[in-house]
Write a protein that holds these residues in place. Structure first.
Motif, PDB file in Angstrom:
ATOM      1  N   UNK A 207      -9.286   2.792  62.772  1.00 15.87           N
ATOM      2  CA  UNK A 207     -10.377   2.142  62.045  1.00 15.87           C
ATOM      3  C   UNK A 207     -11.634   2.989  62.172  1.00 15.87           C
ATOM      4  N   UNK A 208     -12.339   3.130  61.055  1.00 13.91           N
ATOM      5  CA  UNK A 208     -13.577   3.914  61.029  1.00 13.91           C
ATOM      6  C   UNK A 208     -14.662   3.088  60.365  1.00 13.91           C
ATOM      7  N   UNK A 209     -15.822   3.674  60.221  1.00 14.41           N
ATOM      8  CA  UNK A 209     -16.932   2.999  59.554  1.00 14.41           C
ATOM      9  C   UNK A 209     -16.539   2.637  58.131  1.00 14.41           C
ATOM     10  N   UNK A 210     -17.078   1.534  57.603  1.00 14.30           N
ATOM     11  CA  UNK A 210     -16.676   1.079  56.261  1.00 14.30           C
ATOM     12  C   UNK A 210     -16.801   2.150  55.186  1.00 14.30           C
ATOM     13  N   UNK A 213     -13.873   4.475  55.501  1.00 15.00           N
ATOM     14  CA  UNK A 213     -12.635   3.823  55.083  1.00 15.00           C
ATOM     15  C   UNK A 213     -12.573   3.709  53.558  1.00 15.00           C
ATOM     16  N   UNK A 214     -13.718   3.379  52.941  1.00 16.47           N
ATOM     17  CA  UNK A 214     -13.761   3.261  51.479  1.00 16.47           C
ATOM     18  C   UNK A 214     -13.471   4.606  50.814  1.00 16.47           C
ATOM     19  N   UNK A 215     -14.048   5.678  51.377  1.00 19.16           N
ATOM     20  CA  UNK A 215     -13.817   6.993  50.786  1.00 19.16           C
ATOM     21  C   UNK A 215     -12.361   7.421  50.982  1.00 19.16           C
ATOM     22  N   UNK A 216     -11.788   7.106  52.131  1.00 19.59           N
ATOM     23  CA  UNK A 216     -10.385   7.437  52.355  1.00 19.59           C
ATOM     24  C   UNK A 216      -9.485   6.661  51.403  1.00 19.59           C
ATOM     25  N   UNK A 217      -9.781   5.381  51.194  1.00 15.82           N
ATOM     26  CA  UNK A 217      -8.991   4.585  50.242  1.00 15.82           C
ATOM     27  C   UNK A 217      -9.086   5.165  48.840  1.00 15.82           C
TER      28      UNK A 217
END
Length: 254
Positions: A207-210, A213-217
């Motif tokens: 888990x990382x900062x939102x 995570x959004x950029x990875x998604x």
């Protein structure tokens, strides 16, 4: 070749233009060719009567040639007796075929007199063998696409904001993977010429900062929509089915 070698019992299937009860005229003849070669076991002979004025077929018939048959090949073709009364000009066409391919044929009709009992000799000529059309060569996949660590610079036209940018590498056996911005991932690439696609990415579960995570998604979503690629001195671009750039990458210099 002598007429004594004429195939016996060689009769074409009669195809008349009017009911069987009507009288018919029989056209007899032989078909031969000059080449010294045996015919395939599945060879067929077809003889067609045509109108020399219009070149329209009047009647025709086909029959299999005996496996051990030799030329000349005898034929008997029945036509409606009323054809004789038309006083038209007629000719015979013949062809020998095998496996759906014509081996020999007459270049032009051989004139024939309807009602004449004299055999009509027909000479057929070997048709040119058409070589199979070569398959267009499939462009080779550039070797620099493989075993190179690519760093993602943009996703969906937006620059990457993560401190540590996502990466991608593709092995020659099409295994692919790298760093997604938060998690490591791996997937399978399908490559054919300029077509390129990726299977679903399997990633670790950190888990990382939102925002990371959004950029990875967004990166994984774009990766799953890739359909082709462009590779040049500026880097690698992964495109969707419409040719729109989804992911921009450059070679990692570290």
């Amino acid at each position: 070749m002598h007429l004594s070698r004429l195939i016996q019992a060689m009769a074409l299937i009669l195809m008349v233009l009017s009911p069987p009860a009507m009288a018919a005229t029989t056209l007899n003849g032989t078909v031969t060719y000059r080449e010294r070669m045996a015919l395939p076991a599945d060879a067929w002979l077809r003889v067609t009567l045509v109108d020399l004025t219009t070149m329209a077929p009047v009647v025709g018939a086909s029959a299999g040639i005996p496996a051990k048959g030799q030329v000349p090949i005898g034929f008997a073709l029945n036509v409606h007796s009323q054809v004789e009364k038309t006083n038209g000009a007629y000719g015979l066409l013949a062809e020998i075929s095998s496996a759906g391919q014509v081996l020999f044929r007459t270049p032009s009709p051989v004139p024939v007199s309807i009602g004449d009992s004299a055999p009509t000799p027909i000479l057929v000529y070997r048709t040119p063998t058409q070589p199979p059309s070569p398959e267009p060569p499939i462009p080779a996949t550039p070797s620099e696409l493989f075993d190179t660590l690519w760093t993602v610079t943009s996703i969906g036209g937006r620059p990457v904001s993560a401190p540590r940018a996502p990466t991608l590498s593709i092995a020659p056996d099409h295994r692919a993977g790298g760093f997604g911005g938060c998690n490591n991932y791996f997937t399978e690439a399908s490559i054919e010429a300029q077509a390129l696609s990726f299977g679903p990415a399997a990633a670790t579960r950190m888990a990382c900062a939102p925002d990371l995570m959004n950029e990875e998604t967004a990166y994984f979503t774009a990766l799953s929509a890739v359909a082709s690629y462009e590779l040049d001195g500026q880097g690698l671009r992964l495109l969707d089915a419409a040719g729109v750039p989804l992911i921009g990458l450059v070679r990692t210099t570290e």
